[in-house]
Design an enzyme around this catalytic site. Structure first.
Site, PDB file in Angstrom:
ATOM      1  N   LYS A  80       1.152  -0.958   0.034  1.00  0.00           N
ATOM      2  CA  LYS A  80       0.024  -0.071  -0.066  1.00  0.00           C
ATOM      3  C   LYS A  80       1.154   1.126   0.372  1.00  0.00           C
ATOM      4  O   LYS A  80       2.289   1.128   0.876  1.00  0.00           O
ATOM      5  CB  LYS A  80      -1.094  -0.187   1.339  1.00  0.00           C
ATOM      6  CG  LYS A  80      -2.031   1.250   1.654  1.00  0.00           C
ATOM      7  CD  LYS A  80      -2.153   0.781   2.723  1.00  0.00           C
ATOM      8  CE  LYS A  80      -4.028   1.494   2.582  1.00  0.00           C
ATOM      9  NZ  LYS A  80      -4.308   1.773   3.743  1.00  0.00           N
ATOM     10  N   SER A 155      -9.571   1.425   2.906  1.00  0.00           N
ATOM     11  CA  SER A 155      -8.315   2.160   1.944  1.00  0.00           C
ATOM     12  C   SER A 155      -7.578   1.978   1.431  1.00  0.00           C
ATOM     13  O   SER A 155      -7.465   1.965   0.169  1.00  0.00           O
ATOM     14  CB  SER A 155      -8.233   3.208   3.184  1.00  0.00           C
ATOM     15  OG  SER A 155      -6.888   2.987   3.588  1.00  0.00           O
ATOM     16  N   SER A 179      -9.934  -0.754   6.773  1.00  0.00           N
ATOM     17  CA  SER A 179      -9.379   0.051   5.574  1.00  0.00           C
ATOM     18  C   SER A 179      -8.655  -1.694   5.651  1.00  0.00           C
ATOM     19  O   SER A 179      -8.744  -1.602   3.998  1.00  0.00           O
ATOM     20  CB  SER A 179      -8.563   0.978   5.328  1.00  0.00           C
ATOM     21  OG  SER A 179      -8.761   1.492   5.792  1.00  0.00           O
TER      22      SER A 179
END
Lengths: 479, 98
Positions: A80, A155, A179
């Site tokens: 990420k 996210s 997330s």
């Protein structure tokens, strides 16, 4: 699809050991899959083809020279974009960090490299991990590989889409209020939020520091667990890591017989979607059939979790995001008006709408005259939420809840910020309490994946993963 | 939310955010709705509950006062948009011109 891109961590390593596969061949299969798939999905913000091939050649040389192979040898990982990888961009999905190339690896990345993984690239996210759909990335939205008209969740939506589409073996995400868990559920994956403090945050671009954790998104509990075992443990560079972390790479007792699983009645009452309701009751039935004892429990503070979370998170985020002033990293400010005016203009221009909302809310709830009514009140409710969990964990080993209110929703369909915050209703309390939780796919009557959340006691990640693996075996979910 | 709540204009100034007027208005509307939403906390019966600011229960985390290898200052400074030697170069903090 090339079958190589669907291999598990264990089978990759075995094929490398048996010389049935080379790492270069494997990495090329993933890169070619990314080239053909990701233009439509938008999972990656940066693909490091050269770095991945170089790491693959180095690993193949070690194999040829007969070295012992590390546990995650050949595992191809996407990271990420709010986690630093030395020499690769780290934008955290924000224009304010465009051009920032961090000069160090996050601890989790350094540990994965030492365990033999290949880093293939950086994945998309909602700006600074603020969101639940990956539509709030400053760069582009990511689409759900299971239905490209829908969001992958967020996210960590880029990481989830990359794993679900076979563009990496596993991925790292971060979870502040859900997330990792919610995108895992939306994309039909396993996603684990470990106990707060068991995995170092060094190199994670901070959003809400008292809740941010790093964890894996994977196609199986076994893969997720291998990654967690490699990244967990005390880190002198993160003073909030726990001194003794015992996270096993191998499953222990996965039998569900005699496990006591609580289903909080307030969570069940909060379900509005029929598919989510049906999936949860099917999961309860299978747990019972496999010998677990499923009982109803009560968490009376459930309704307060999201309001508490949306006071504490913006407060912490407003402090953490104060550092983006154009001086130390990212985009430069216009220097003709002095530092104060220049940084205010830069921040106004380059932060997106959700970071600006949270900075403003956090500034308010921390301000003199209002901190007692909002921030300090939320901290007290946070104590009640922890006490609620402690009470039920006297009666049960684990809790079972839904992950998200609905399966993946269509792109653009949740425009209101408060509606987006409601994505966290089954997830925020766990974050506030710092507990470990796993999202795993469960059977559904619909076309889109649905996940269930298992919640463990603080520090009891091994038991959580054992039961998750037992449940995974008891619940064959068609891919 | 009460009438005495600070304006979004004031808050964004405190937060060091310069916003265009139309964005300021949209943010003000969202701000009111979000604060009304989190006002649900006022119904909570917190009694004697003490605040929780962190969940690890670790206190006073010390380390030995020894020098250990780390990222060099120059390497960190090089990630800045403007630098001079091992210093970040900032615009003037007081007054208008750099």
């Amino acid at each position: 699809m090339n079958e190589l891109v669907g291999l598990s961590i264990g089978s990759i390593r075995q094929r490398l050991v048996d010389c049935q596969l080379s790492t270069v061949e494997l990495v090329d299969a993933y890169l070619s899959h990314i080239s053909s798939q990701d233009r439509a999905l938008g999972s990656f913000l940066h693909v490091d083809a050269d770095g991945a091939r170089a790491a693959a050649r180095a690993l193949d040389q070690r194999i040829q020279s007969g070295d012992d192979l590390p546990r995650l040898a050949g595992t191809v990982v996407a990271v990420k974009d709010n986690i630093t990888v030395k020499g690769l961009p780290a934008t955290a999905g924000s224009r304010i960090l465009a051009g920032y190339d961090p000069p160090y690896d996050a601890t989790v990345v350094a540990r994965l490299r030492a365990a033999g993984v290949i880093i293939i690239g950086k994945t998309n996210l909602d700006e600074f991990a603020m969101g639940a759909s990956t539509e709030q990335s400053a760069w582009h939205p990511t689409k759900n590989p299971r239905d490209p008209e829908r969001v992958p969740g967020g996210s960590s939506g880029g990481s989830a889409a990359a794993v679900a589409a076979g563009m990496c073996t596993v991925a790292l995400g971060s979870d502040t209020g859900g997330s990792i868990r919610q995108p895992a559920a939306f994309c039909g994956l396993v996603g684990v939020r470990p106990t707060y403090g068991s995995v170092s945050r060094y190199g994670l671009i901070a959003m809400a520091s008292s809740m941010d954790v790093i964890g894996p998104l994977a196609r199986s509990v076994a893969d997720a667990r291998q990654v967690l075992a490699a990244i967990a443990g005390y880190d002198p560079d993160d003073a909030t890591t726990l001194p003794h972390v015992n996270l096993s790479a191998r499953a222990g007792q996965t039998s569900l017989t005699g496990r006591r699983v609580g289903v909080p009645k307030e969570y069940v009452a909060g379900i509005t979607d029929q598919e989510v309701r049906d999936s949860l009751s099917a999961t309860v039935d299978r747990l019972g059939a496999a010998g677990a004892e499923v009982i109803e429990v009560s968490l009376p503070t459930t309704a307060l979790a999201v309001p508490t979370y949306y006071v504490i998170t913006p407060a912490e985020a407003s402090s953490n995001l104060a550092r983006y002033d154009g001086l130390r990293f990212g985009q430069p400010s216009d220097r003709t008006h002095g530092h104060g005016a220049a940084s205010a203009r830069l921040r106004g221009q380059l932060f997106g709408r959700e970071p600006k909302r949270r900075i403003t809310i956090g500034t308010f709830t921390l301000s003199a005259g209002y901190a007692d009514r909002y921030y300090h009140a939320a901290q007290r409710v946070r104590t009640l939420i922890r006490q609620d969990f402690a009470r039920v964990f006297d009666q049960v080993d684990l809790l079972l809840t839904p992950v998200a209110p609905t399966p993946a929703f269509p792109l653009g369909s949740v425009a209101d910020p408060l509606a987006m915050y409601q994505q966290d209703i089954f997830l925020a309390a766990v974050s506030l309490a710092g507990l470990p939780a796993a999202a795993i796919p469960v059977p559904t009557s619909g076309q889109l994946p649905v996940g269930a959340q298992l919640i463990g006691r603080s520090g009891d990640d091994n038991l959580l993963l054992d039961v998750a693996e037992g449940l995974e075996q008891a619940l064959p979910v068609s891919p | 939310m009460s009438d005495t709540t600070p304006t979004v204009e004031h808050l964004t100034k405190l937060a060091n955010l310069e916003l265009p007027t139309d964005e300021q208005a949209a943010l003000a509307a969202e701000f009111r709705r979000i604060i009304d939403f989190v006002d649900a906390l006022r119904s909570a019966e917190v009694g004697e509950a003490q605040p929780t600011s962190q969940v690890t229960e670790l206190e006073n985390v010390y380390r030995a006062d020894t020098v250990e290898p780390s990222v060099h200052a120059r390497t960190l400074v090089e990630t800045a948009p403007h630098q001079q030697g091992t210093y970040f170069r900032a615009p003037a903090v007081f007054g208008g011109q750099p």
